[in-house]
Motif scaffolding. Structure first.
Motif, PDB file in Angstrom:
ATOM      1  N   MET A 135       0.826  -1.203   0.000  1.00 20.27           N
ATOM      2  CA  MET A 135       0.000   0.000   0.000  1.00 20.27           C
ATOM      3  C   MET A 135       0.865   1.261   0.000  1.00 20.27           C
ATOM      4  N   LEU A 136       1.864   1.291   0.893  1.00 19.57           N
ATOM      5  CA  LEU A 136       2.702   2.482   1.018  1.00 19.57           C
ATOM      6  C   LEU A 136       3.616   2.650  -0.192  1.00 19.57           C
ATOM      7  N   GLU A 137       4.182   1.564  -0.679  1.00 25.83           N
ATOM      8  CA  GLU A 137       5.047   1.648  -1.855  1.00 25.83           C
ATOM      9  C   GLU A 137       4.299   2.177  -3.070  1.00 25.83           C
ATOM     10  N   THR A 138       3.043   1.837  -3.193  1.00 30.47           N
ATOM     11  CA  THR A 138       2.252   2.289  -4.339  1.00 30.47           C
ATOM     12  C   THR A 138       2.152   3.803  -4.382  1.00 30.47           C
ATOM     13  N   ILE A 139       1.891   4.428  -3.241  1.00 29.04           N
ATOM     14  CA  ILE A 139       1.744   5.881  -3.217  1.00 29.04           C
ATOM     15  C   ILE A 139       3.094   6.590  -3.220  1.00 29.04           C
ATOM     16  N   LEU A 140       4.130   5.941  -2.706  1.00 28.22           N
ATOM     17  CA  LEU A 140       5.447   6.580  -2.680  1.00 28.22           C
ATOM     18  C   LEU A 140       6.174   6.503  -4.021  1.00 28.22           C
ATOM     19  N   THR A 141       5.821   5.546  -4.857  1.00 26.71           N
ATOM     20  CA  THR A 141       6.532   5.360  -6.129  1.00 26.71           C
ATOM     21  C   THR A 141       6.578   6.633  -6.979  1.00 26.71           C
ATOM     22  N   PRO A 142       5.456   7.319  -7.215  1.00 27.57           N
ATOM     23  CA  PRO A 142       5.563   8.537  -8.040  1.00 27.57           C
ATOM     24  C   PRO A 142       6.383   9.634  -7.377  1.00 27.57           C
ATOM     25  N   LEU A 143       6.414   9.666  -6.046  1.00 29.68           N
ATOM     26  CA  LEU A 143       7.133  10.731  -5.336  1.00 29.68           C
ATOM     27  C   LEU A 143       8.642  10.522  -5.345  1.00 29.68           C
ATOM     28  N   ARG A 144       9.079   9.371  -5.774  1.00 30.82           N
ATOM     29  CA  ARG A 144      10.527   9.133  -5.874  1.00 30.82           C
ATOM     30  C   ARG A 144      11.121   9.775  -7.128  1.00 30.82           C
ATOM     31  N   SER A 145      10.263  10.165  -8.056  1.00 29.54           N
ATOM     32  CA  SER A 145      10.782  10.740  -9.304  1.00 29.54           C
ATOM     33  C   SER A 145      10.260  12.140  -9.596  1.00 29.54           C
ATOM     34  N   ARG A 146       9.393  12.665  -8.728  1.00 33.64           N
ATOM     35  CA  ARG A 146       8.845  14.000  -8.960  1.00 33.64           C
ATOM     36  C   ARG A 146       8.413  14.611  -7.635  1.00 33.64           C
ATOM     37  N   PRO A 147       8.334  15.930  -7.548  1.00 31.30           N
ATOM     38  CA  PRO A 147       8.052  16.582  -6.269  1.00 31.30           C
ATOM     39  C   PRO A 147       6.624  16.413  -5.783  1.00 31.30           C
ATOM     40  N   TYR A 148       5.682  16.266  -6.709  1.00 32.89           N
ATOM     41  CA  TYR A 148       4.274  16.143  -6.333  1.00 32.89           C
ATOM     42  C   TYR A 148       3.658  14.937  -7.031  1.00 32.89           C
TER      43      TYR A 148
END
Length: 219
Positions: A135-148
């Motif tokens: 669950m947490l990895e799913t939401i964090l994935t986009p934030l690893r490559s962009r600010p928002y």
């Protein structure tokens, strides 16, 4: 739009603080109704007529009541398109925006409640959030490559998630990963969030005094 159009029901230092932050970010005119949950006002008939569950936040607009955090976020961000905090219906990022909004209520909150209550999650085959790590990895994935969440531009989804992550970190419900802490800093150091935090501290102290006086009165 005049402040008479919107009425916002808020309890300081509660989940409604996130929606109040959005209202500040939108620079929306509204009438504020404070609910003293320390004194049990959320369980009184007047407020139960607004939300039978006795929860905040709640929003009144043009004779209609909107409850549930995500519904209020979606409603307000679309109501003030000039703030550009919600992609338009024709914007290709609209679907992703809606995904992260609904994901918060459908997956993140159930996972955090299970963790807070020290409950074993349901088997993956029936769990609404699979497992906490996924669950947490799913939401964090986009934030690893962009600010928002949607890219380089802030959206209402970031106000929701950043503030909620801040609560999770405060109560040691989330790992202190750099991607998480930096995201929280970006969202919670905005002027809107700092203003709400400061005002909430004042209101919460006032509400505690009133609650203590109420308890001290003879039955």
């Amino acid at each position: 739009m005049s402040s008479d159009d919107l009425t916002f029901y808020h309890a300081p230092q509660s989940r409604s603080s996130v929606s109040l932050t959005l209202l500040e970010e939108l620079q929306a005119p509204f009438e504020l109704k404070l609910i003293n949950i320390k004194a049990g006002e959320q369980r009184q008939p007047d407020y139960l007529a607004i939300n039978p569950l006795g929860k905040v936040p709640a929003l009144a607009h043009k004779g209609k009541i909107i409850t549930e955090q995500v519904a209020i976020f979606l409603y307000l961000a679309d109501l003030f398109p000039e703030a550009k905090l919600a992609p338009a219906l024709t914007d290709p990022t609209r679907g992703e925006y809606l995904r992260w909004m609904v994901y918060y209520a459908a997956c993140y909150e159930p996972a955090m409640v299970d963790k807070f209550m020290k409950r074993e999650p349901a088997p993956q085959s029936v769990s609404v959030y699979c497992d906490e790590y996924s669950m947490l990895e799913t939401i964090l994935t986009p934030l690893r490559s962009r600010p928002y969440l949607l890219g380089d531009e802030l959206s209402a989804a970031d106000i929701l998630w950043g503030s909620s992550f801040a609560w999770g970190l405060m109560f040691d419900m989330l790992p202190r990963l750099p991607v998480l802490t930096s995201y929280v800093d970006r969202i919670c150091n905005r002027a809107s969030a700092l203003k709400v935090q400061k005002q909430d501290e004042i209101w919460a102290a006032e509400h505690q005094v009133l609650a203590d006086k109420q308890q001290a009165q003879p039955a």
